[in-house]
Structures are given as C-alpha cells and as structure tokens.
Design a protein around this motif. Sequence first.
Motif, PDB file in Angstrom:
ATOM      1  N   THR A  51      -6.595   3.196 -15.150  1.00 36.26           N
ATOM      2  CA  THR A  51      -5.939   3.022 -13.856  1.00 36.26           C
ATOM      3  C   THR A  51      -6.170   4.229 -12.953  1.00 36.26           C
ATOM      4  N   LYS A  52      -6.196   5.413 -13.544  1.00 32.85           N
ATOM      5  CA  LYS A  52      -6.496   6.613 -12.761  1.00 32.85           C
ATOM      6  C   LYS A  52      -7.899   6.525 -12.169  1.00 32.85           C
ATOM      7  N   SER A  53      -8.848   6.050 -12.975  1.00 30.43           N
ATOM      8  CA  SER A  53     -10.213   5.870 -12.490  1.00 30.43           C
ATOM      9  C   SER A  53     -10.263   4.831 -11.370  1.00 30.43           C
ATOM     10  N   LEU A  54      -9.539   3.726 -11.562  1.00 30.15           N
ATOM     11  CA  LEU A  54      -9.476   2.688 -10.531  1.00 30.15           C
ATOM     12  C   LEU A  54      -8.864   3.241  -9.249  1.00 30.15           C
TER      13      LEU A  54
ATOM     14  N   PHE B 253     -10.725   3.379  -5.731  1.00 28.83           N
ATOM     15  CA  PHE B 253     -10.142   2.626  -4.623  1.00 28.83           C
ATOM     16  C   PHE B 253      -9.978   3.525  -3.396  1.00 28.83           C
ATOM     17  N   LYS B 254      -9.502   4.751  -3.624  1.00 28.10           N
ATOM     18  CA  LYS B 254      -9.323   5.690  -2.507  1.00 28.10           C
ATOM     19  C   LYS B 254     -10.663   6.048  -1.864  1.00 28.10           C
ATOM     20  N   ASN B 255     -11.684   6.224  -2.704  1.00 30.34           N
ATOM     21  CA  ASN B 255     -12.999   6.584  -2.164  1.00 30.34           C
ATOM     22  C   ASN B 255     -13.641   5.421  -1.410  1.00 30.34           C
ATOM     23  N   ARG B 256     -13.429   4.220  -1.931  1.00 28.70           N
ATOM     24  CA  ARG B 256     -14.041   3.043  -1.306  1.00 28.70           C
ATOM     25  C   ARG B 256     -13.305   2.628  -0.042  1.00 28.70           C
ATOM     26  N   TYR B 257     -11.980   2.731  -0.079  1.00 26.29           N
ATOM     27  CA  TYR B 257     -11.154   2.304   1.056  1.00 26.29           C
ATOM     28  C   TYR B 257     -10.199   3.437   1.444  1.00 26.29           C
ATOM     29  N   PRO B 258     -10.709   4.464   2.106  1.00 26.41           N
ATOM     30  CA  PRO B 258      -9.828   5.570   2.525  1.00 26.41           C
ATOM     31  C   PRO B 258      -8.728   5.053   3.449  1.00 26.41           C
ATOM     32  N   ALA B 259      -7.522   5.496   3.170  1.00 26.35           N
ATOM     33  CA  ALA B 259      -6.392   5.065   4.002  1.00 26.35           C
ATOM     34  C   ALA B 259      -5.352   6.172   4.009  1.00 26.35           C
ATOM     35  N   GLU B 260      -5.009   6.625   5.185  1.00 25.02           N
ATOM     36  CA  GLU B 260      -4.021   7.684   5.309  1.00 25.02           C
ATOM     37  C   GLU B 260      -2.610   7.124   5.140  1.00 25.02           C
ATOM     38  N   GLY B 261      -1.717   8.004   4.739  1.00 24.63           N
ATOM     39  CA  GLY B 261      -0.318   7.610   4.649  1.00 24.63           C
ATOM     40  C   GLY B 261       0.044   7.006   3.301  1.00 24.63           C
ATOM     41  N   GLU B 262       1.322   6.699   3.158  1.00 26.18           N
ATOM     42  CA  GLU B 262       1.841   6.124   1.917  1.00 26.18           C
ATOM     43  C   GLU B 262       2.001   4.620   2.080  1.00 26.18           C
ATOM     44  N   HIS B 263       1.528   3.886   1.107  1.00 23.16           N
ATOM     45  CA  HIS B 263       1.586   2.425   1.164  1.00 23.16           C
ATOM     46  C   HIS B 263       2.574   1.922   0.107  1.00 23.16           C
ATOM     47  N   LYS B 264       3.444   1.024   0.506  1.00 25.45           N
ATOM     48  CA  LYS B 264       4.480   0.530  -0.395  1.00 25.45           C
ATOM     49  C   LYS B 264       4.556  -0.989  -0.345  1.00 25.45           C
TER      50      LYS B 264
ATOM     51  N   ALA C  56      -2.185  -3.275   0.430  1.00 24.53           N
ATOM     52  CA  ALA C  56      -1.464  -3.726  -0.762  1.00 24.53           C
ATOM     53  C   ALA C  56      -2.120  -3.183  -2.028  1.00 24.53           C
ATOM     54  N   GLY C  57      -3.450  -3.154  -2.034  1.00 26.09           N
ATOM     55  CA  GLY C  57      -4.164  -2.618  -3.188  1.00 26.09           C
ATOM     56  C   GLY C  57      -3.834  -1.158  -3.432  1.00 26.09           C
ATOM     57  N   HIS C  58      -3.779  -0.374  -2.369  1.00 25.85           N
ATOM     58  CA  HIS C  58      -3.394   1.032  -2.502  1.00 25.85           C
ATOM     59  C   HIS C  58      -1.997   1.147  -3.117  1.00 25.85           C
ATOM     60  N   ALA C  59      -1.079   0.349  -2.625  1.00 26.90           N
ATOM     61  CA  ALA C  59       0.301   0.417  -3.112  1.00 26.90           C
ATOM     62  C   ALA C  59       0.385   0.024  -4.587  1.00 26.90           C
ATOM     63  N   ILE C  60      -0.293  -1.053  -4.964  1.00 30.07           N
ATOM     64  CA  ILE C  60      -0.215  -1.559  -6.338  1.00 30.07           C
ATOM     65  C   ILE C  60      -0.846  -0.581  -7.320  1.00 30.07           C
ATOM     66  N   VAL C  61      -2.049  -0.132  -7.017  1.00 30.88           N
ATOM     67  CA  VAL C  61      -2.767   0.731  -7.955  1.00 30.88           C
ATOM     68  C   VAL C  61      -2.075   2.090  -8.090  1.00 30.88           C
ATOM     69  N   HIS C  62      -1.633   2.652  -6.968  1.00 27.80           N
ATOM     70  CA  HIS C  62      -0.952   3.949  -7.024  1.00 27.80           C
ATOM     71  C   HIS C  62       0.367   3.840  -7.792  1.00 27.80           C
ATOM     72  N   SER C  63       1.122   2.792  -7.515  1.00 27.06           N
ATOM     73  CA  SER C  63       2.397   2.590  -8.202  1.00 27.06           C
ATOM     74  C   SER C  63       2.182   2.400  -9.704  1.00 27.06           C
ATOM     75  N   PHE C  64       1.171   1.629 -10.062  1.00 24.14           N
ATOM     76  CA  PHE C  64       0.912   1.370 -11.480  1.00 24.14           C
ATOM     77  C   PHE C  64       0.462   2.638 -12.198  1.00 24.14           C
TER      78      PHE C  64
END
Length: 208
Positions: free
Chosen positions: A65-68, A72-83, A182-190
Amino acid sequence: MGLRLKVYCCVAGCPGTYWLCQALVTLLSLCECFWAAPGPRGRPLDPRAEFDSIVNLARNLLSDTKSLFNHFKNRYPAEGEHKLETLPVLSMNAVELANIQVSGGLARLSSDLQCYQRHFEWLRKAAPLLRPMEHDLGTVHVRLERLLKRLEHLMAKLSLPRPNDPLPTLPAHGTHWSVVQAGHAIVHSFHLYLDWAARVLVLIRNKL
C-alpha cells in the motif's frame, strides 16, 4: 479371537505346554488391547501462530500500500488533504489501544477491512479513469481480501462473532478528477490504517 483358538488347539494336543500357552494367550490379549487403543491425539493449533501469519500478511500489505500510495501521488499530483466520510476513522487513543480486548479488537479490524474492501472495489470499477494504476490497485485489493479471509477464519476458530456493520454506499463514479481525489483519500487512509492495524494485531496476540 482366531489366534486364541489356534493356541487352545495346540494346548489340546500338547498338555505339557499348558502354562506356556496360557502365557502366550495373555500376551496376545494385551496386544489386541494395544492395537484397539486409539492413537494419541494431535495437539490443538496455537492461535498465536496463526496471529503471527496474519501480522505478516498485514505488514506485507502495508508495504504494498505504501508503494501504491507513492505511485499514486507521482502519477496524479494533488495538493491538499483529501477525505471521504465513508472511510473508517482512527479514533482510538493510547489508553484505549493498550486496553484493547481480543473480541472487540478483532471485530473492529474485520469491520474496518470490509469497509476498505468496498472502497477498493469501487476504485477498481473506475479502472478506465485510473488505467495506469490498475495493476497496483488490483494487487492491493487481492491481498486485502486474503487478509480479511484469514482474519475471519481465525475469528471462527476462536468462536468470536462476525460483525454485521452495514457497509457504506458509495456514489457513482463522476469525473476523472473526482475519482483521483477519492483515490488519494482511500489509499492514504488505508496506508495509515494498516500501520495501526499491524500494531493492534500484535497487542491482541500478546493477550492470548
């Protein structure tokens, strides 16, 4: 019984060997009892050994999950916190964590992992919008399912009830950007959750 009859026949033909044959009959009787006795029972499986296996699965999944998350961050850079409000919330403080019990702790883990499983299913259905991440998402999802099944199998062995918490209802897939958020929120939370879950599993194991 057949062996005894043969011995008695020998006795009838050779009276001088009566006592020797009697001893032989007694010995055969003891052998029959020994053969009829049930074998030694196997030792019951130690649930702590299965816990160790589950902890290893959780740690390996954490690494995946850390690798994912990094990809994910490198492929889809997005600033801020997603929840996402539908994701589990880690609200357990240090005191509650130290006092966690086997039944309640495993039920909480099972319920939360089912929730994450639903979210990863939702992400995988958005594969056309996240095609570069399709393989990584699939790997994490499959290993999440494996961890959940092993955990539920352990709960059944310990005669613990399975949680019946309702699973969240997720919205239809919207725009590419909404799915990325949503992907940022799910992967980071997991990722954060698995780090917590691995420590909780060790604490629960030590209470057995």
